[in-house]
Design a protein around this motif. Structure first.
Motif, mmCIF file in Angstrom:
data_model
loop_
_atom_site.group_PDB
_atom_site.id
_atom_site.type_symbol
_atom_site.label_atom_id
_atom_site.label_comp_id
_atom_site.label_asym_id
_atom_site.label_seq_id
_atom_site.Cartn_x
_atom_site.Cartn_y
_atom_site.Cartn_z
ATOM 1 N N ASN A 92 1.173 5.782 8.285
ATOM 2 C CA ASN A 92 2.306 5.361 9.114
ATOM 3 C C ASN A 92 2.002 5.719 10.553
ATOM 4 N N ALA A 93 2.074 4.722 11.439
ATOM 5 C CA ALA A 93 1.738 4.948 12.840
ATOM 6 C C ALA A 93 2.854 5.629 13.608
ATOM 7 N N ALA A 141 0.843 -1.194 0.000
ATOM 8 C CA ALA A 141 0.000 0.000 0.000
ATOM 9 C C ALA A 141 0.875 1.240 0.000
ATOM 10 N N VAL A 142 0.420 2.265 -0.692
ATOM 11 C CA VAL A 142 1.085 3.561 -0.692
ATOM 12 C C VAL A 142 0.767 4.261 0.618
ATOM 13 N N CYS A 143 1.795 4.666 1.337
ATOM 14 C CA CYS A 143 1.607 5.392 2.596
ATOM 15 C C CYS A 143 1.358 6.867 2.288
ATOM 16 N N LEU A 144 0.299 7.427 2.871
ATOM 17 C CA LEU A 144 -0.088 8.802 2.581
ATOM 18 C C LEU A 144 0.048 9.747 3.766
ATOM 19 N N SER A 145 0.435 9.228 4.936
ATOM 20 C CA SER A 145 0.529 10.117 6.095
ATOM 21 C C SER A 145 1.468 9.526 7.134
ATOM 22 N N MET A 146 1.970 10.403 7.989
ATOM 23 C CA MET A 146 2.798 9.980 9.111
ATOM 24 C C MET A 146 2.389 10.783 10.338
ATOM 25 N N ARG A 147 2.170 10.086 11.439
ATOM 26 C CA ARG A 147 1.838 10.788 12.667
ATOM 27 C C ARG A 147 3.060 11.529 13.214
ATOM 28 N N GLY A 148 2.805 12.566 14.000
ATOM 29 C CA GLY A 148 3.881 13.276 14.672
ATOM 30 C C GLY A 148 4.259 12.582 15.971
ATOM 31 N N THR A 149 5.381 12.976 16.532
ATOM 32 C CA THR A 149 5.871 12.344 17.757
ATOM 33 C C THR A 149 6.368 13.394 18.739
ATOM 34 N N MET A 150 5.915 13.273 19.975
ATOM 35 C CA MET A 150 6.458 14.079 21.068
ATOM 36 C C MET A 150 6.756 13.151 22.225
ATOM 37 N N LEU A 200 -4.567 3.280 14.250
ATOM 38 C CA LEU A 200 -3.135 3.291 13.955
ATOM 39 C C LEU A 200 -2.705 4.523 13.182
ATOM 40 N N TRP A 201 -3.447 4.903 12.176
ATOM 41 C CA TRP A 201 -2.955 5.846 11.187
ATOM 42 C C TRP A 201 -3.723 7.166 11.139
ATOM 43 N N ALA A 202 -4.925 7.217 11.677
ATOM 44 C CA ALA A 202 -5.732 8.428 11.528
ATOM 45 C C ALA A 202 -6.131 9.056 12.856
ATOM 46 N N ARG A 203 -5.734 8.457 13.961
ATOM 47 C CA ARG A 203 -6.091 8.978 15.273
ATOM 48 C C ARG A 203 -4.835 9.174 16.121
ATOM 49 N N PRO A 204 -4.836 10.171 17.000
ATOM 50 C CA PRO A 204 -3.682 10.385 17.880
ATOM 51 C C PRO A 204 -3.697 9.402 19.045
ATOM 52 N N SER A 205 -2.567 9.300 19.733
ATOM 53 C CA SER A 205 -2.479 8.362 20.852
ATOM 54 C C SER A 205 -1.496 8.870 21.893
ATOM 55 N N VAL A 206 -1.648 8.344 23.101
ATOM 56 C CA VAL A 206 -0.703 8.586 24.196
ATOM 57 C C VAL A 206 -0.298 7.236 24.754
#
Length: 483
Positions: free
Chosen positions: A399-400, A191-200, A294-300
């Motif tokens: 991308n998670a 699959a073509v990856c279209l997004s990457m989550r940010g990281t803090m 995994l790919w469209a929602r934020p997480s802690v």
């Protein structure tokens, strides 16, 4: 030329494996003083490999103790210029936890290359090297059909501290960025990856007694920082799996119907996911599928908790300090400074006044999320090349994890495509990391096809207008069909 590309790569399968094995033997562990020399050797190894392919310009860019490698081969006037990004540093490995082989004594077994960095991300770089070789062999060219630049840094695993400075100093120009530190979905369904989550990242220290105190003397009235830290961690999520930071979801846009349909089209079952991810069970935010979480929602997440005597005999003491490290994954429209402030307010409002605390966050070094523009024609070019490489149509995914994608876009002024050869079951950052040789071959074939397909396209000169928070406010550079 698809058959010629695959014939070349299949004929050189053993050489690809041997090249990767040689690089993996260099323990280029990021952020550890005892491995500084190894990271330098890794950079020089890659520089030699690039010169061997034919790159006329290859440079080692100093970056603290972890140099980056830069190369360019620009012999196609009028063709697009592409900057490939990846990294050659790797995570630390605990030898005693590896079963297939020692982390830096790589082997090929049952079609997999085992070793630290096999998938994250030396294997991905080697796929690019062989993609270029296959492109040249299949086309008969003496230089790539497009202008290729490569930047492989040595600090990604420790936060890319010098990357912005390198980009500011050297100003590499490109029409398109290919980011190769990411995953596919499955070997039989790429699959073509279209997004990457940010990281803090954050670290929370809770202070109880002034020193570790024998529990028999103070147990009961003494403030126990472990209990308070456990309470704070428990308060990060509600009973529906939602993050409780004030305002955390205010800027979060729910996945579009198109995104949901694309993710739903990927082959998925709970059993397959649990087997490939080694995650035992499924949790998270209610109301969203696993792939949406995994790919469209934020997480802690809580990554580590430490207090007392985790190693050796217990002293039966109430500890003075309890520490937790946190990882927050953000999605486009959230910003790291805003999320950092939400976490700060939450801890301040939640912690008991019986305790003191210290909260440290990587606000300046955080990595913002990025989403590839859906109308970027290079997305379809990559999808077609992936079908050439893998032999099946490519889906769409995200991308998670996190990475410096947004930074690259802002500094280079070009749109970004994700393409990697990792899989969820490749055990990144874990014991027995591996990469499938067939996936590396398919990835190399994808890029060999991509260069030829892209050479028949052009990139317009528009540069995105970035607002104060780094989001695109104006036009986006794009690959367009030639008239």
């Amino acid at each position: 030329m698809t058959s010629e590309i695959h014939s070349f790569l299949n004929a050189h399968r053993d050489q690809l494996a041997e090249e990767l094995l040689g690089w993996l033997r260099l323990p280029s562990v990021g952020g550890m003083p005892e491995h500084v020399a190894d990271v330098n050797r890794s950079a020089h190894w890659l520089a030699g490999a690039l010169r061997g392919i034919g790159f006329p310009t290859v440079e080692i860019w100093p970056a603290g103790d972890a140099p980056a490698v830069y190369a360019e081969w620009c012999a196609a006037p009028g063709a697009p210029t592409v900057l490939i990004y990846s990294h050659h540093d790797v995570r630390a490995a605990k030898d005693e936890q590896w079963e297939e082989t020692a982390p830096f004594e790589p082997v090929v077994r049952d079609g997999y290359v085992y070793g630290r960095g096999a998938s994250d991300a030396k294997g991905q770089v080697v796929a690019h090297l062989w993609g270029l070789r296959a492109h040249l062999a299949a086309t008969g060219r003496d230089a790539p059909a497009v202008n290729v630049k490569i930047l492989v840094e040595g600090e990604e695993e420790t936060g890319s501290a010098h990357l912005e400075g390198l980009l500011e100093e050297h100003r590499p120009q490109a029409d398109l960025i290919v980011f190769s530190d990411t995953l596919l979905w499955r070997r039989d369904h790429p699959a073509v990856c279209l997004s990457m989550r940010g990281t803090m990242l954050g670290e929370l220290e809770v202070y109880g007694p002034n020193r570790d105190v024998h529990s028999g003397a103070v147990s009961g009235p003494a403030p126990n920082p472990v209990i308070e830290l456990a309470n704070l961690i428990a308060e990060l999520h509600d009973d529906k799996g939602r993050v409780t930071l004030p305002g955390f979801y205010d800027a979060v846009v729910e996945p579009s119907e198109q995104t949901r349909a694309e993710l739903a089209a990927l082959p998925y079952s709970d059993e397959d996911w649990l087997s490939r991810s080694d995650t035992r069970s499924i949790g998270g935010e209610e109301g969203f599928t696993v792939l949406e979480r995994l790919w469209a929602r934020p997480s802690v997440e809580v990554l580590t908790v430490a207090a007392g005597d985790p190693v050796g005999p217990s002293r039966a003491a109430v500890p003075a300090v309890a520490t937790a490290s946190l990882s927050i994954r953000t999605v486009p429209d959230q910003t790291i400074p805003e999320v950092a402030e939400q976490l700060r307010r939450h801890i301040e409002a939640t912690i008991s006044d019986t305790f003191e605390y210290k909260l440290t966050m990587t606000v300046d070094g955080g990595q913002e999320p990025y989403r590839t523009p859906r109308d970027l024609p290079a997305v379809e070019i990559l999808a077609a090349a992936m079908e050439d490489g893998f032999g099946v149509p490519a889906g769409r995914m995200g991308n998670a994890g996190g990475g410096p994608a947004d930074l690259l876009v802002r500094m280079v002024g070009a749109p970004l495509l994700f393409f990697g050869t990792g899989l969820p079951e490749d055990r990144w950052h874990d014991s027995d990391e591996r990469a499938g040789l067939d996936v590396l071959i398919a990835g190399a074939a994808t890029m060999a096809s991509f260069w030829e397909r892209l050479s028949h396209s052009r990139v317009t000169s528009e540069v995105p207008d970035y607002g104060e928070n780094g989001t695109v406010a104006g036009g986006t550079p794009r690959v367009a069909d030639q008239p």
